[in-house]
Design an enzyme around this catalytic site. Sequence first.
Site, PDB file in Angstrom:
ATOM      1  N   ASN A  12       0.805  -1.218   0.000  1.00  0.00           N
ATOM      2  CA  ASN A  12       0.000   0.000   0.000  1.00  0.00           C
ATOM      3  C   ASN A  12       0.840   1.272   0.000  1.00  0.00           C
ATOM      4  O   ASN A  12       0.305   2.367  -0.162  1.00  0.00           O
ATOM      5  CB  ASN A  12      -0.966  -0.007   1.186  1.00  0.00           C
ATOM      6  CG  ASN A  12      -2.045  -1.062   1.042  1.00  0.00           C
ATOM      7  OD1 ASN A  12      -2.350  -1.503  -0.070  1.00  0.00           O
ATOM      8  ND2 ASN A  12      -2.622  -1.494   2.148  1.00  0.00           N
ATOM      9  N   CYS A  44     -10.400  -6.703  -6.178  1.00  0.00           N
ATOM     10  CA  CYS A  44     -11.056  -7.660  -5.285  1.00  0.00           C
ATOM     11  C   CYS A  44     -12.553  -7.416  -5.173  1.00  0.00           C
ATOM     12  O   CYS A  44     -13.027  -6.284  -5.274  1.00  0.00           O
ATOM     13  CB  CYS A  44     -10.437  -7.575  -3.889  1.00  0.00           C
ATOM     14  SG  CYS A  44      -8.701  -8.029  -3.833  1.00  0.00           S
ATOM     15  N   ARG A  70      -6.677  -2.223  -8.600  1.00  0.00           N
ATOM     16  CA  ARG A  70      -7.436  -1.302  -7.757  1.00  0.00           C
ATOM     17  C   ARG A  70      -6.775   0.072  -7.694  1.00  0.00           C
ATOM     18  O   ARG A  70      -7.436   1.083  -7.546  1.00  0.00           O
ATOM     19  CB  ARG A  70      -7.561  -1.880  -6.341  1.00  0.00           C
ATOM     20  CG  ARG A  70      -8.669  -2.896  -6.185  1.00  0.00           C
ATOM     21  CD  ARG A  70     -10.032  -2.265  -6.305  1.00  0.00           C
ATOM     22  NE  ARG A  70     -11.100  -3.192  -5.964  1.00  0.00           N
ATOM     23  CZ  ARG A  70     -12.388  -2.896  -6.030  1.00  0.00           C
ATOM     24  NH1 ARG A  70     -12.770  -1.716  -6.443  1.00  0.00           N
ATOM     25  NH2 ARG A  70     -13.304  -3.775  -5.703  1.00  0.00           N
TER      26      ARG A  70
END
Length: 423
Positions: free
Chosen positions: A24, A119, A95
């Site tokens: 992240n 996801c 994403r």
Amino acid sequence: MTAKFVVRGGNRLSGTVTIGGAKNSALPIVTAAALAAEGESILENVPDNSDIQHLCEILRALGCRVERVAETTLRIQARELEHHVAPYHLARRLRGSTYVMGLLLARLGKGEVACPGGCEIGARPVDFHLKGFRALGAEVVVEHGAMVSRRVDLRGGRFYVDRASVGTTVNMIITASLAPGVTVLENAACEPEIVDLANFINAMGGRVRGAGTNTVRIEGVDRLRGARHEIIPDRIEAGTYMMMTAAAGGDVVVENVIPEHLGTVIAKLVEAGQEVEEHGDCIRVRARPIRAVDVETQVYPGFPTDLQSPWVALMGLADGISVVHETIFENRFGFTNELIRMGAKIKVDRNTGIIRGVKRYTGAPVEARDIRGGAALVTAALAAEGVTEVSGVQYIDRGYTRMEEKLAALGADIRRVPNGSEQ
């Protein structure tokens, strides 16, 4: 070829597991490296998971040179970034593709990027990002499944970040770094990954102040230059292996971590009866009988939503009843249907899970549909009686580098095999 994990449960875990760079952090930092029109960036401690691989493919398609010069090191040179359309087949799988839109607006003043895939854990609307772009002078609309710029006149502005969204905070920092004037983000996310991004942009010559607090101030600059930066350790990967140890039983040292980034997780594990010790950049977990403990996910420094799923798998083995309330994403309990196949007793009411602990799980064929839900299924499989086959490993690979190798080194009986193969 798609693959599955075959796990024979019951082995205690022991030894040391080394944690990689934070996914992240790496996604926004690798993207931000392409803000630099001068020089090259050397990024160290970059995880080699499939999400990072997809992002590198996108940057190459846009004109950047991206090389993995060592196992965890990337070299990025973006002088020739010139294409403003991110290939649909690449962007839709990621994403973090919204960050690419911020990059293109900042560097080229226009962009077209497929809306993010990834996801199945509920909607992650791009609306927050579109509002942020608008506050900085960029009109971006969604057409035919893609974000498309219309009128772009970037300038600093004041923006309130709804729900302290990490992704929106990241995107506004990336976009505002090259926008004339000053941008102020209110209710900004405070996660360590935000601080890591700001440190990298500042090393490139940017001016980001207040990262890690709820108010972030970005003074736009004319140009950024490449820089060297080491990405922080992945607190989510670390927390996952800590919970796996508690579930399977054993004594494991998790190394290359920043313990203060895991304060809430450590506190909850201790509350659940586990022995946890901090030693510099290491955390040692010694498994003990599991006590039921309630958890509510929150923005940092609260309990991370990305560790909710492994925590539910752990609580499924606890003595007593626990309640887990999810406040960040909707539909993040989808994986519990698979845990129930393994003998878990879980009732879900919208964003709350009520878990009655059982003595053991039993092996079963299960399917991962998102990164962290997949990690939860592996957690349960390690503690289960018998053999568990976890399909959907491609989701796990998006967030964890060589999970099966790391677990096998700790003594787990786990193999990666092609789907459809006989066991």
